[in-house]
Design a protein around this motif. Structure first.
Motif, PDB file in Angstrom:
ATOM      1  N   TYR A 168      38.192 -18.929   8.875  1.00  0.00           N
ATOM      2  CA  TYR A 168      38.963 -20.164   8.746  1.00  0.00           C
ATOM      3  C   TYR A 168      40.349 -19.921   8.153  1.00  0.00           C
ATOM      4  O   TYR A 168      40.520 -19.103   7.248  1.00  0.00           O
ATOM      5  CB  TYR A 168      38.224 -21.158   7.845  1.00  0.00           C
ATOM      6  N   LEU A 169      41.314 -20.649   8.667  1.00  0.00           N
ATOM      7  CA  LEU A 169      42.627 -20.784   8.039  1.00  0.00           C
ATOM      8  C   LEU A 169      42.673 -22.150   7.372  1.00  0.00           C
ATOM      9  O   LEU A 169      42.147 -23.127   7.913  1.00  0.00           O
ATOM     10  CB  LEU A 169      43.746 -20.677   9.077  1.00  0.00           C
ATOM     11  N   HIS A 170      43.332 -22.231   6.229  1.00  0.00           N
ATOM     12  CA  HIS A 170      43.391 -23.511   5.525  1.00  0.00           C
ATOM     13  C   HIS A 170      44.500 -24.399   6.074  1.00  0.00           C
ATOM     14  O   HIS A 170      44.300 -25.567   6.352  1.00  0.00           O
ATOM     15  CB  HIS A 170      43.609 -23.279   4.028  1.00  0.00           C
ATOM     16  N   ARG A 171      45.715 -23.876   6.180  1.00  0.00           N
ATOM     17  CA  ARG A 171      46.871 -24.526   6.790  1.00  0.00           C
ATOM     18  C   ARG A 171      47.452 -25.681   5.970  1.00  0.00           C
ATOM     19  O   ARG A 171      48.300 -26.407   6.456  1.00  0.00           O
ATOM     20  CB  ARG A 171      46.551 -24.998   8.214  1.00  0.00           C
ATOM     21  N   ASP A 172      46.986 -25.852   4.737  1.00  0.00           N
ATOM     22  CA  ASP A 172      47.643 -26.803   3.836  1.00  0.00           C
ATOM     23  C   ASP A 172      47.544 -26.269   2.402  1.00  0.00           C
ATOM     24  O   ASP A 172      47.143 -26.974   1.481  1.00  0.00           O
ATOM     25  CB  ASP A 172      47.018 -28.192   3.940  1.00  0.00           C
ATOM     26  N   VAL A 173      47.925 -25.005   2.257  1.00  0.00           N
ATOM     27  CA  VAL A 173      47.905 -24.365   0.945  1.00  0.00           C
ATOM     28  C   VAL A 173      49.104 -24.875   0.159  1.00  0.00           C
ATOM     29  O   VAL A 173      50.243 -24.515   0.435  1.00  0.00           O
ATOM     30  CB  VAL A 173      47.957 -22.823   1.084  1.00  0.00           C
ATOM     31  N   GLN A 174      48.859 -25.743  -0.795  1.00  0.00           N
ATOM     32  CA  GLN A 174      49.918 -26.311  -1.619  1.00  0.00           C
ATOM     33  C   GLN A 174      49.351 -26.634  -2.996  1.00  0.00           C
ATOM     34  O   GLN A 174      48.134 -26.717  -3.169  1.00  0.00           O
ATOM     35  CB  GLN A 174      50.536 -27.551  -0.946  1.00  0.00           C
ATOM     36  N   ILE A 175      50.213 -26.822  -3.957  1.00  0.00           N
ATOM     37  CA  ILE A 175      49.808 -26.824  -5.353  1.00  0.00           C
ATOM     38  C   ILE A 175      48.826 -27.944  -5.720  1.00  0.00           C
ATOM     39  O   ILE A 175      48.031 -27.793  -6.634  1.00  0.00           O
ATOM     40  CB  ILE A 175      51.043 -26.849  -6.295  1.00  0.00           C
ATOM     41  N   ASN A 176      48.857 -29.067  -5.014  1.00  0.00           N
ATOM     42  CA  ASN A 176      47.950 -30.164  -5.341  1.00  0.00           C
ATOM     43  C   ASN A 176      46.567 -30.007  -4.727  1.00  0.00           C
ATOM     44  O   ASN A 176      45.699 -30.855  -4.937  1.00  0.00           O
ATOM     45  CB  ASN A 176      48.560 -31.501  -4.915  1.00  0.00           C
ATOM     46  N   ASN A 177      46.361 -28.955  -3.965  1.00  0.00           N
ATOM     47  CA  ASN A 177      45.054 -28.711  -3.354  1.00  0.00           C
ATOM     48  C   ASN A 177      44.225 -27.685  -4.124  1.00  0.00           C
ATOM     49  O   ASN A 177      43.268 -27.119  -3.586  1.00  0.00           O
ATOM     50  CB  ASN A 177      45.209 -28.295  -1.892  1.00  0.00           C
ATOM     51  N   PHE A 178      44.615 -27.435  -5.384  1.00  0.00           N
ATOM     52  CA  PHE A 178      43.820 -26.575  -6.247  1.00  0.00           C
ATOM     53  C   PHE A 178      43.498 -27.324  -7.535  1.00  0.00           C
ATOM     54  O   PHE A 178      44.379 -27.932  -8.139  1.00  0.00           O
ATOM     55  CB  PHE A 178      44.573 -25.283  -6.590  1.00  0.00           C
ATOM     56  N   ILE A 179      42.233 -27.273  -7.926  1.00  0.00           N
ATOM     57  CA  ILE A 179      41.792 -27.875  -9.191  1.00  0.00           C
ATOM     58  C   ILE A 179      41.254 -26.760 -10.088  1.00  0.00           C
ATOM     59  O   ILE A 179      40.534 -25.863  -9.621  1.00  0.00           O
ATOM     60  CB  ILE A 179      40.702 -28.940  -8.951  1.00  0.00           C
ATOM     61  N   ILE A 180      41.620 -26.826 -11.358  1.00  0.00           N
ATOM     62  CA  ILE A 180      41.162 -25.844 -12.332  1.00  0.00           C
ATOM     63  C   ILE A 180      40.126 -26.500 -13.234  1.00  0.00           C
ATOM     64  O   ILE A 180      40.415 -27.503 -13.898  1.00  0.00           O
ATOM     65  CB  ILE A 180      42.312 -25.301 -13.203  1.00  0.00           C
ATOM     66  N   LYS A 181      38.938 -25.942 -13.268  1.00  0.00           N
ATOM     67  CA  LYS A 181      37.886 -26.417 -14.167  1.00  0.00           C
ATOM     68  C   LYS A 181      37.389 -25.234 -14.980  1.00  0.00           C
ATOM     69  O   LYS A 181      36.850 -24.273 -14.428  1.00  0.00           O
ATOM     70  CB  LYS A 181      36.734 -27.037 -13.376  1.00  0.00           C
ATOM     71  N   GLU A 182      37.609 -25.308 -16.290  1.00  0.00           N
ATOM     72  CA  GLU A 182      37.194 -24.226 -17.190  1.00  0.00           C
ATOM     73  C   GLU A 182      37.716 -22.883 -16.688  1.00  0.00           C
ATOM     74  O   GLU A 182      36.980 -21.878 -16.634  1.00  0.00           O
ATOM     75  CB  GLU A 182      35.670 -24.220 -17.314  1.00  0.00           C
ATOM     76  N   ASP A 183      38.985 -22.864 -16.301  1.00  0.00           N
ATOM     77  CA  ASP A 183      39.699 -21.670 -15.829  1.00  0.00           C
ATOM     78  C   ASP A 183      39.192 -21.123 -14.494  1.00  0.00           C
ATOM     79  O   ASP A 183      39.566 -20.023 -14.088  1.00  0.00           O
ATOM     80  CB  ASP A 183      39.692 -20.563 -16.881  1.00  0.00           C
ATOM     81  N   LYS A 184      38.364 -21.887 -13.797  1.00  0.00           N
ATOM     82  CA  LYS A 184      37.939 -21.503 -12.455  1.00  0.00           C
ATOM     83  C   LYS A 184      38.676 -22.360 -11.444  1.00  0.00           C
ATOM     84  O   LYS A 184      38.786 -23.574 -11.607  1.00  0.00           O
ATOM     85  CB  LYS A 184      36.430 -21.677 -12.281  1.00  0.00           C
ATOM     86  N   VAL A 185      39.199 -21.738 -10.395  1.00  0.00           N
ATOM     87  CA  VAL A 185      39.984 -22.429  -9.369  1.00  0.00           C
ATOM     88  C   VAL A 185      39.072 -22.894  -8.236  1.00  0.00           C
ATOM     89  O   VAL A 185      38.227 -22.135  -7.749  1.00  0.00           O
ATOM     90  CB  VAL A 185      41.084 -21.512  -8.808  1.00  0.00           C
ATOM     91  N   TYR A 186      39.275 -24.149  -7.817  1.00  0.00           N
ATOM     92  CA  TYR A 186      38.575 -24.716  -6.659  1.00  0.00           C
ATOM     93  C   TYR A 186      39.609 -25.120  -5.617  1.00  0.00           C
ATOM     94  O   TYR A 186      40.685 -25.617  -5.960  1.00  0.00           O
ATOM     95  CB  TYR A 186      37.757 -25.945  -7.062  1.00  0.00           C
ATOM     96  N   LEU A 187      39.262 -24.929  -4.346  1.00  0.00           N
ATOM     97  CA  LEU A 187      40.157 -25.257  -3.238  1.00  0.00           C
ATOM     98  C   LEU A 187      39.711 -26.554  -2.569  1.00  0.00           C
ATOM     99  O   LEU A 187      38.514 -26.745  -2.308  1.00  0.00           O
ATOM    100  CB  LEU A 187      40.165 -24.111  -2.224  1.00  0.00           C
ATOM    101  N   LEU A 188      40.692 -27.435  -2.276  1.00  0.00           N
ATOM    102  CA  LEU A 188      40.405 -28.749  -1.716  1.00  0.00           C
ATOM    103  C   LEU A 188      41.063 -28.932  -0.347  1.00  0.00           C
ATOM    104  O   LEU A 188      41.887 -28.137   0.072  1.00  0.00           O
ATOM    105  CB  LEU A 188      40.924 -29.854  -2.648  1.00  0.00           C
ATOM    106  N   ASP A 189      40.693 -30.021   0.315  1.00  0.00           N
ATOM    107  CA  ASP A 189      41.413 -30.601   1.460  1.00  0.00           C
ATOM    108  C   ASP A 189      41.469 -29.666   2.668  1.00  0.00           C
ATOM    109  O   ASP A 189      42.426 -28.926   2.858  1.00  0.00           O
ATOM    110  CB  ASP A 189      42.825 -31.012   1.050  1.00  0.00           C
ATOM    111  N   PHE A 190      40.463 -29.784   3.521  1.00  0.00           N
ATOM    112  CA  PHE A 190      40.337 -28.900   4.683  1.00  0.00           C
ATOM    113  C   PHE A 190      40.569 -29.628   6.004  1.00  0.00           C
ATOM    114  O   PHE A 190      40.108 -29.170   7.044  1.00  0.00           O
ATOM    115  CB  PHE A 190      38.958 -28.235   4.677  1.00  0.00           C
ATOM    116  N   GLU A 191      41.276 -30.741   5.980  1.00  0.00           N
ATOM    117  CA  GLU A 191      41.488 -31.512   7.211  1.00  0.00           C
ATOM    118  C   GLU A 191      42.277 -30.746   8.264  1.00  0.00           C
ATOM    119  O   GLU A 191      42.115 -30.976   9.460  1.00  0.00           O
ATOM    120  CB  GLU A 191      42.204 -32.830   6.896  1.00  0.00           C
ATOM    121  N   LEU A 192      43.170 -29.856   7.843  1.00  0.00           N
ATOM    122  CA  LEU A 192      44.000 -29.112   8.791  1.00  0.00           C
ATOM    123  C   LEU A 192      43.434 -27.736   9.101  1.00  0.00           C
ATOM    124  O   LEU A 192      44.067 -26.949   9.818  1.00  0.00           O
ATOM    125  CB  LEU A 192      45.421 -28.960   8.233  1.00  0.00           C
ATOM    126  N   ALA A 193      42.262 -27.423   8.574  1.00  0.00           N
ATOM    127  CA  ALA A 193      41.687 -26.085   8.755  1.00  0.00           C
ATOM    128  C   ALA A 193      41.520 -25.748  10.237  1.00  0.00           C
ATOM    129  O   ALA A 193      41.380 -26.628  11.092  1.00  0.00           O
ATOM    130  CB  ALA A 193      40.348 -25.992   8.033  1.00  0.00           C
TER     131      ALA A 193
END
Length: 441
Positions: free
Chosen positions: A306-331
């Motif tokens: 998969y390609l994400h195709r919307d890698v931008q700063i608001n599509n990452f959430i940090i929880k307890e120093d772990k990064v999560y990736l969001l928003d796969f509509e353009l994948a």
């Protein structure tokens, strides 16, 4: 243009462009061009009475021939986007969320005229469709005005804003609007299935909020996101799919709630009004550690096809120093070449030149976006709007180490083949001449 010159308003579509100047000319209406707009009359007039018409690009010309005679009859000033490509960009949020959906702006001279205009415009526009503009009051099918104008419009019941969304599906209750989006809002909600009473995220696809030239609507993109998440949710730190349901004509994707901070918020907590050169080694390593996690997540995503195709700063959430990736509509799924064609539009400034031109998706698109993300993480701008212009000097002035500056430069290379691989970026972060280097947890 320098690869470091970031701005908005790129051309994103290669399909036939329909210019609306010819529609004005067919009525013998004189106009002036101003940036994205065709202006009729004195468009410097700004008051509390401004009206907006929102419409899908496929319907603009039909709507114009209904609306223009009404506007001419009232002799009001107005402006409209120049062509259907700009309408697509506006509706696709590429021109900025605050401008989205404002396809025609009308400037009545007084409240009485505004009220009369709305009545007549509603009678000729009630069969059209459009997205909901930012920070606006809906007063007709596709008619909007600013909030708190002081004018008491008669708003049909069907268009009145409901304070509560009510239950979604059978089990999901929205409790807080997290983010407005003209194509569909995002809510924090409560999942009451089996009396769980756990938090969840409810993402909406508004009916008729966007239709691309292949007839695909926002709901199609939302369902595709569900499919992608289901395929990768056991492999990567991403939200878990809970449900996909509908209410009325709108559709909703329900996912798990990740109780953390979006990346820009976390960066501000680390920087505390300092710039990169003023940070200590511990804080620099923390920031680069987030970037390393982002790189490793994308590497694994690409390995899964998969390609994400919307890698931008608001599509990452940090929880307890772990990064999560969001928003796969353009994948985009490379092995099968799906969706075909790929869904268009991404986030302005973060898209590669190839993605802006709607070329075939490839890993280099995400790598380009990674370079912009790293630049943002180093500069920590006040807001996304101020993150533009020539950023090279800003990075140098911030004291960015040469090895990291090279990462940004190489990721933003206009030629995809010259951009670094994600593996090479990871190796550099772990072994390069960077303060503290990176320790994997």
């Amino acid at each position: 243009m320098s690869v470091f010159q970031l701005n908005n308003g790129y051309s994103l579509s290669t399909h036939e462009v329909k210019e609306f100047a010819s529609d004005l000319s067919s009525y013998g209406i004189p106009y002036q061009e101003s940036e994205h707009w065709l202006e009729v009359g004195d468009c410097e007039l700004r008051n509390n009475f401004t009206l907006y018409i929102s419409v899908l690009s496929q319907q603009v010309q039909s709507l114009l021939h209904q609306v223009i005679p009404v506007l001419e009859g009232y002799a009001v000033s107005y402006r409209l986007l120049k062509n259907n490509r700009l309408v697509d960009q506006s509706n696709g949020l590429t021109l900025g969320i605050k401008e989205a959906g404002r396809i025609i702006e009308i400037y009545p001279k007084q409240a009485k005229q505004a009220i009369q205009l709305v009545r007549e415009l509603e009678s000729v526009t009630s069969t059209f469709q459009g997205i909901t503009p930012y920070d606006s009051l809906r007063i007709g099918k596709v008619l909007y005005t600013a909030l708190d104008t002081g004018i008491r419009y008669h708003i049909p019941v069907a268009y009145r804003n409901k304070r509560r969304k009510g239950i979604i599906g059978k089990y999901y209750i929205p409790t807080k609007l997290l983010r407005f989006n003209p194509k569909g809002d995002i809510y924090l909600g409560v999942n009451i299935k089996q009396f769980a009473f756990s938090h969840c995220i409810i993402k909406q696809a508004r009916a008729a909020s966007f239709i691309d030239r292949y007839g695909r609507e926002s709901a199609h993109k939302l369902f595709w996101q569900k499919s992608v998440l289901e395929a990768i949710q056991h492999e990567l730190p991403v939200p878990q799919v809970i449900d996909f349901c509908s209410k009325g004509e709108d559709h909703y994707l329900v996912t798990s709630y990740i109780n953390g901070q979006v990346l820009p918020e976390r960066l501000k907590d680390v920087y505390r009004d300092r710039i990169w050169r003023e940070l200590g080694v511990v804080d620099k390593v923390k920031i680069l550690g987030y970037f390393l996690q982002i790189t490793e997540i994308l590497k694994r995503l690409h390995e899964l096809g998969y390609l994400h195709r919307d890698v931008q700063i608001n599509n990452f959430i940090i929880k307890e120093d772990k990064v999560y990736l969001l928003d796969f509509e353009l994948a985009y799924y490379m092995p099968a070449g799906t969706p075909d064609p790929p869904f268009g539009y991404g986030t302005a400034m973060f898209m590669s030149p190839q993605q802006r031109r709607s070329e075939q998706p490839e890993p280099g698109d995400d790598i380009y976006s990674m370079g912009v993300v790293l630049a943002f993480m180093i500069l920590n701008p006040v807001d996304q709007e101020s993150f533009s212009g020539n950023i090279y000097n800003a990075l140098v002035n911030a004291g960015l180490e040469a090895v990291l500056l090279d990462v940004v430069i190489n990721c933003l290379d206009p030629a995809p083949a010259k951009r670094p691989t994600l593996s090479s970026i990871i190796t550099l972060l772990k072994t390069g001449d960077i303060p503290g280097k990176i320790e994997l947890v």
